[in-house]
Enzyme design. Structure first.
Site, mmCIF file in Angstrom:
data_model
loop_
_atom_site.group_PDB
_atom_site.id
_atom_site.type_symbol
_atom_site.label_atom_id
_atom_site.label_comp_id
_atom_site.label_asym_id
_atom_site.label_seq_id
_atom_site.Cartn_x
_atom_site.Cartn_y
_atom_site.Cartn_z
ATOM 1 N N SER A 141 29.924 14.537 18.344
ATOM 2 C CA SER A 141 29.772 13.085 18.571
ATOM 3 C C SER A 141 29.188 12.452 17.323
ATOM 4 O O SER A 141 28.370 13.051 16.626
ATOM 5 C CB SER A 141 28.831 12.821 19.748
ATOM 6 O OG SER A 141 28.509 11.439 19.811
ATOM 7 N N TYR A 155 20.874 14.446 23.698
ATOM 8 C CA TYR A 155 22.334 14.495 23.475
ATOM 9 C C TYR A 155 22.614 14.595 21.979
ATOM 10 O O TYR A 155 23.404 15.437 21.531
ATOM 11 C CB TYR A 155 22.975 13.240 24.073
ATOM 12 C CG TYR A 155 24.472 13.139 23.896
ATOM 13 C CD1 TYR A 155 25.337 13.985 24.577
ATOM 14 C CD2 TYR A 155 25.033 12.176 23.048
ATOM 15 C CE1 TYR A 155 26.714 13.879 24.429
ATOM 16 C CE2 TYR A 155 26.408 12.067 22.893
ATOM 17 C CZ TYR A 155 27.250 12.921 23.584
ATOM 18 O OH TYR A 155 28.617 12.818 23.433
HETATM 19 N N1 NAP Z 1 33.479 9.347 25.788
HETATM 20 C C1 NAP Z 1 32.811 9.162 24.658
HETATM 21 O O1 NAP Z 1 32.469 8.029 24.280
HETATM 22 C C2 NAP Z 1 32.469 10.334 23.782
HETATM 23 C C3 NAP Z 1 32.021 10.057 22.477
HETATM 24 C C4 NAP Z 1 31.694 11.113 21.640
HETATM 25 C C5 NAP Z 1 31.807 12.408 22.094
HETATM 26 N N2 NAP Z 1 32.233 12.649 23.361
HETATM 27 C C6 NAP Z 1 32.332 14.060 23.772
HETATM 28 O O2 NAP Z 1 33.651 14.326 24.185
HETATM 29 C C7 NAP Z 1 33.646 15.354 25.173
HETATM 30 C C8 NAP Z 1 34.422 14.892 26.395
HETATM 31 O O3 NAP Z 1 33.827 13.712 26.865
HETATM 32 P P1 NAP Z 1 34.549 12.732 27.914
HETATM 33 O O4 NAP Z 1 34.081 11.379 27.582
HETATM 34 O O5 NAP Z 1 35.980 13.028 27.987
HETATM 35 O O6 NAP Z 1 33.816 13.202 29.267
HETATM 36 P P2 NAP Z 1 34.234 13.012 30.801
HETATM 37 O O7 NAP Z 1 35.129 11.849 30.968
HETATM 38 O O8 NAP Z 1 32.942 13.054 31.537
HETATM 39 O O9 NAP Z 1 35.073 14.350 31.118
HETATM 40 C C9 NAP Z 1 34.393 15.572 31.011
HETATM 41 C C10 NAP Z 1 35.349 16.723 31.157
HETATM 42 O O10 NAP Z 1 34.591 17.927 30.967
HETATM 43 C C11 NAP Z 1 34.549 18.659 32.179
HETATM 44 N N3 NAP Z 1 33.222 19.186 32.363
HETATM 45 C C12 NAP Z 1 32.062 18.510 32.561
HETATM 46 N N4 NAP Z 1 31.051 19.364 32.730
HETATM 47 C C13 NAP Z 1 31.590 20.605 32.649
HETATM 48 C C14 NAP Z 1 31.064 21.905 32.764
HETATM 49 N N5 NAP Z 1 29.780 22.114 33.039
HETATM 50 N N6 NAP Z 1 31.912 22.954 32.632
HETATM 51 C C15 NAP Z 1 33.242 22.758 32.405
HETATM 52 N N7 NAP Z 1 33.795 21.557 32.294
HETATM 53 C C16 NAP Z 1 32.972 20.498 32.421
HETATM 54 C C17 NAP Z 1 34.960 17.701 33.283
HETATM 55 O O11 NAP Z 1 35.533 18.446 34.352
HETATM 56 P P3 NAP Z 1 35.560 17.945 35.909
HETATM 57 O O12 NAP Z 1 36.731 16.993 36.020
HETATM 58 O O13 NAP Z 1 35.789 19.199 36.674
HETATM 59 O O14 NAP Z 1 34.246 17.287 36.179
HETATM 60 C C18 NAP Z 1 35.959 16.822 32.547
HETATM 61 O O15 NAP Z 1 37.211 17.448 32.425
HETATM 62 C C19 NAP Z 1 32.185 15.678 25.436
HETATM 63 O O16 NAP Z 1 31.810 16.802 24.665
HETATM 64 C C20 NAP Z 1 31.455 14.434 24.945
HETATM 65 O O17 NAP Z 1 30.123 14.708 24.558
HETATM 66 C C21 NAP Z 1 32.568 11.644 24.223
#
Ligand code: NAP
Length: 246
Positions: A141, A155
């Site tokens: 991130s 985080y």
């Molecule tokens: N969105 C942003 O603005 C942003 C910005 C920078 C970085 N990121 C990073 O990008 C990555 C994905 O984020 P996102 O925004 O797509 O998140 P999200 O919408 O919350 O989706 C999370 C995904 O990860 C899975 N997951 C959550 N906890 C888990 C666990 N304990 N074990 C296995 N799978 C798990 C969820 O599965 P389920 O469907 O089964 O819950 C879902 O498929 C993360 O590493 C986050 O830190 C996000």
């Protein structure tokens, strides 16, 4: 032209959000894709069907990244089903926010177990099944170094750990012909950080582009790093963040 034909990928946290976008994009480029989820069974089953409709193979694995044995088992199940692993995308992550005076040790450990320890476990297990040309990509991130709000310290620390892990492991993996990189998104429209959520208006003030990214914009970059044109990129933490100021 499809860049990932005959490649096998494993994406952690592939049922929703950025991970699901990456699963789709890698499959569109010709890869067969395994992905993990923790509770999103229905989403996962629908995504498997969608990928199969593209003529690719897909494999959904229930594996909580908080559990090291489950992560290792997911890697082994992928290798057993497809015979090898070419691409590992460490995407699963959580973002627990809160001020230092109330942030619990339990939430600190959970954050590091999922955002850092699981990444180490998956890499260690996956490289046993990789050959020269292998690709490891972790979704870090931009908050690793830029945190323009209170309550994001733990985080941020977990994502900063990914920077060091990526740089350091590039030394171990380079001689094997395996690249490892850290993709650092800014705000991306997902359930974790919706573009119509309570923080969105503030975050947009930090973005020269004035908008959130959509998952496809992150997925395209990941597919490039996974592909044949990116063989000279390794050990890098690469921002894809609309110029996020922080
Ligand atoms: N969105 C942003 O603005 C942003 C910005 C920078 C970085 N990121 C990073 O990008 C990555 C994905 O984020 P996102 O925004 O797509 O998140 P999200 O919408 O919350 O989706 C999370 C995904 O990860 C899975 N997951 C959550 N906890 C888990 C666990 N304990 N074990 C296995 N799978 C798990 C969820 O599965 P389920 O469907 O089964 O819950 C879902 O498929 C993360 O590493 C986050 O830190 C996000």
């Amino acid at each position: 032209m499809s860049t990932l034909v005959n490649k096998i990928a494993l994406v952690t946290g592939g049922s929703r959000g950025i991970g699901a976008g990456i699963v789709r994009k890698l499959a569109e480029e010709g890869a067969d894709v395994a992905f993990t989820y923790v509770s999103g069974k229905e989403n996962s089953e629908a995504l498997v069907k969608e990928i199969e409709s593209l003529g690719r193979k897909a494999f959904a694995i229930q594996a909580d990244s908080a559990n090291a044995q489950s992560v290792e088992a997911a890697v082994e199940a992928t290798a057993a089903k497809f015979g090898k692993i070419d691409i590992l995308v460490n995407n699963a992550g959580i973002g627990i926010m809160g001020p230092i005076d109330t942030f619990t040790l339990e939430d600190f450990d959970k954050t590091f177990d999922i955002n850092v320890r699981a990444v180490f476990v998956a890499i260690k297990a996956a490289v046993k099944h990789m050959v020269s040309g292998g690709r490891i990509i972790t979704i870090g991130s931009t908050n690793a170094t830029r945190v323009p709000f209170e309550g994001g310290g733990i985080y941020a620390a977990s994502k900063a750990a990914i920077q060091g892990l990526t740089t350091g492991l590039s030394r171990d993996l380079g001689p094997q012909g395996i690249t490892i990189n850290n993709v650092q998104p800014g705000p991306v429209n997902t359930d974790l950080n919706p573009e119509n959520g309570p923080f969105a208006d503030f975050l947009r003030t930090q973005l020269p582009v004035g908008r959130y990214a959509q998952v496809e914009e992150i997925a395209g970059f990941v597919a490039y790093l996974a592909g044949p044109d990116a063989g000279y990129i390794t050990g890098a933490s690469l921002n894809i963040d609309g110029g996020f100021k922080g």
